[in-house]
Design an enzyme around this catalytic site. Structure first.
Site, mmCIF file in Angstrom:
data_model
loop_
_atom_site.group_PDB
_atom_site.id
_atom_site.type_symbol
_atom_site.label_atom_id
_atom_site.label_comp_id
_atom_site.label_asym_id
_atom_site.label_seq_id
_atom_site.Cartn_x
_atom_site.Cartn_y
_atom_site.Cartn_z
ATOM 1 N N ASP A 19 0.870 -1.169 0.000
ATOM 2 C CA ASP A 19 0.000 0.000 0.000
ATOM 3 C C ASP A 19 0.913 1.227 0.000
ATOM 4 O O ASP A 19 2.128 1.110 0.257
ATOM 5 C CB ASP A 19 -0.890 -0.042 1.238
ATOM 6 N N ASP A 21 -0.121 5.170 1.050
ATOM 7 C CA ASP A 21 -0.346 6.089 2.175
ATOM 8 C C ASP A 21 -0.367 5.329 3.498
ATOM 9 O O ASP A 21 -1.142 4.383 3.677
ATOM 10 C CB ASP A 21 -1.674 6.828 1.998
#
Length: 223
Positions: A19, A21
């Protein structure tokens, strides 16, 4: 060593799926500024609302609220423009840059709910290198917690998802990684309260050396 730790450290892995953020970079200051102001404009309590936005596509977050008279796609587009213009305070997660530099370029991908333009903007701000494979919110029909994004990331790398490790920070992403059949590592740096999770968790990459087998698979160990 717990069962979760054994799955991560006791066997090699085909690839790592990250991922963005909260996992490779910390953009929490921007999220709080932009989404907090949006929540106030729509009569929502920012402190409560902000807990629901992490790891989910903006349009899905807004659509799930079912606010009367609110066009989810237009609001998401407006928020995107605000976030594109605000990169102040975006920094890499501790150890992330060195960790990525140690990985073969065909063995890792970024899988983010963010639109591609915003992802690129934030990666540049944090100094995150661009991978050969990247999956963004526009690439899937269903966002996290659907596993579609992580299945697609593994497919583009040419490896089975159940031989990958997913690195995540948000509940929606953790669920997506689980549903894809991958092992999951949870990054806890950007959230004030830890998730109740059975997965191996860490607050930085600094104590997580990467190795390679003779076959080119990836291994993890702890200092």
């Amino acid at each position: 060593m717990s069962a979760a730790d054994r799955k991560i450290f006791s066997r090699p892995h085909a690839a790592f799926l990250f991922d963005m953020d909260g996992t490779l970079l910390n953009s929490i200051a921007v999220v709080e500024r932009v989404w907090g102001a949006w929540a106030e404009r729509h009569g929502l309590e920012p402190e409560v609302f902000l807990k629901t936005v992490h790891g989910v596509r903006a349009v899905d977050t807004i659509r799930n609220l079912a606010l009367p008279g609110v066009d989810a796609e237009k609001e998401a587009d407006d928020l995107l423009q605000e976030e594109m213009e605000d990169v102040e305070g975006i920094i890499p997660i501790p150890g992330a840059l060195d960790f990525l530099a140690a990985l073969p370029e065909d063995r890792w991908a970024i899988v983010t709910s963010a639109p591609r333009d915003l992802a690129h903007r934030r990666m540049i701000a944090a100094g995150i290198p661009f991978p050969k494979v990247m999956v963004t919110g526009e690439d899937v029909s269903a966002g996290k917690p659907s596993p579609e994004c992580y299945l697609l990331g593994a497919e583009r790398l040419g490896v089975p998802a159940d031989q990958c490790v997913v690195f995540e920070d948000a509940v929606a992403g953790i669920l997506a990684g689980e549903a894809a059949g991958a092992e999951v590592v949870v990054i806890t740096t950007t959230h004030a309260s830890a998730h109740d999770t059975p997965h191996f968790s860490m607050d930085s990459y600094e104590a997580l050396p990467v190795g390679k087998t003779a076959e080119g698979l990836l291994t993890l160990s702890r200092r």
